[in-house]
Design a protein around this motif. Structure first.
Motif, short mmCIF file in Angstrom:
data_model
loop_
_atom_site.label_atom_id
_atom_site.label_comp_id
_atom_site.label_asym_id
_atom_site.label_seq_id
_atom_site.Cartn_x
_atom_site.Cartn_y
_atom_site.Cartn_z
N ASP A 137 -41.01 -5.44 -114.70
CA ASP A 137 -39.56 -5.28 -114.58
C ASP A 137 -38.88 -6.61 -114.29
N LEU A 138 -39.45 -7.41 -113.39
CA LEU A 138 -38.89 -8.74 -113.09
C LEU A 138 -38.90 -9.63 -114.34
N ASP A 143 -47.14 5.31 -111.59
CA ASP A 143 -46.12 4.70 -112.45
C ASP A 143 -46.77 4.00 -113.63
N GLU A 148 -39.16 -5.02 -125.50
CA GLU A 148 -39.66 -3.71 -125.06
C GLU A 148 -41.10 -3.45 -125.50
N SER A 170 -45.95 -2.74 -112.50
CA SER A 170 -44.68 -2.36 -113.14
C SER A 170 -43.51 -3.12 -112.52
N ASP A 171 -43.56 -3.44 -111.22
CA ASP A 171 -42.53 -4.28 -110.59
C ASP A 171 -42.51 -5.67 -111.24
N ARG A 222 -38.89 -8.67 -117.50
CA ARG A 222 -37.89 -8.18 -118.47
C ARG A 222 -36.48 -8.54 -118.04
N SER A 223 -36.22 -8.53 -116.74
CA SER A 223 -34.87 -8.86 -116.27
C SER A 223 -34.57 -10.35 -116.44
#
Length: 182
Positions: A32-33, A98, A63, A28-29, A35-36
């Motif tokens: 997230d990276l 998570d 998404e 998930s990290d 997507r950022s």
């Protein structure tokens, strides 16, 4: 030793950034990276390679659920980042709560589960995900079609070895930007 990079698609082509794996403790990290790094929720491709032994591709489109591919599951599973991918693809990542909250298997409610191991033949032996104690396939795992629309066909992806990330970047038209972060 790992090499990892993010390729973010923009209206002007691809932008590459070095992916600091030290900051990644879970899948998930990593998502997230990715997507950022996206520009206007466009496609981001995360590429991970370990000393030409295996490579992994994670595709994030806005998404939507991420899509994954690992070139050699049994070899990748012996490394920390490869293990994150193979456990997610096989649905055996019980320790990371998570990830359980996310629908990362590429299906929507009511759809069939994807085939975990990809074969070009009609081999029923690889059609079911393996339990954590069974051996992993000594070959590709995940969605080999995740880059089809970007210029890397599934047959080509399945045959890549050696410096696969450079070959993927060549097909995407992102060789210069990937080499800039190497």
């Amino acid at each position: 030793m790992y090499f990892a990079a993010l390729l973010a698609r923009t209206e002007d082509g691809w932008e590459a950034s070095d992916l600091e794996l030290d900051d990644v403790e879970s899948l998930s990290d990593l998502i997230d990276l990715a997507r950022s790094a996206a520009v206007d929720d466009d496609t981001v491709v995360a590429l991970i390679e370990q000393e030409d032994a295996w490579f992994g591709v994670i595709r994030v489109d806005g998404e939507e659920d991420p899509r994954y591919f690992v070139s050699n599951a049994s070899v990748a599973d012996r490394s920390s980042y490869g293990s994150m991918l193979t456990k997610e693809l096989l649905g055996t990542d019980e320790e990371d709560d998570d990830l359980d909250e996310l629908d990362l298997d590429g299906t929507e409610d009511g759809e069939d589960e994807p085939v975990a191991a990809y074969t070009d033949e009609d081999d029923d032996a690889d059609d079911e995900p393996r339990a954590g104690s069974e051996p992993l396939p000594a070959g590709p795992l995940g969605d080999p079609r995740l880059l089809d629309d970007l210029g890397v066909g599934h047959k080509e992806l399945l045959t890549l070895d050696g410096d696969a990330l450079t070959e993927i970047a060549d097909a995407l038209g992102a060789t210069d930007v990937l080499e800039a972060v190497r």
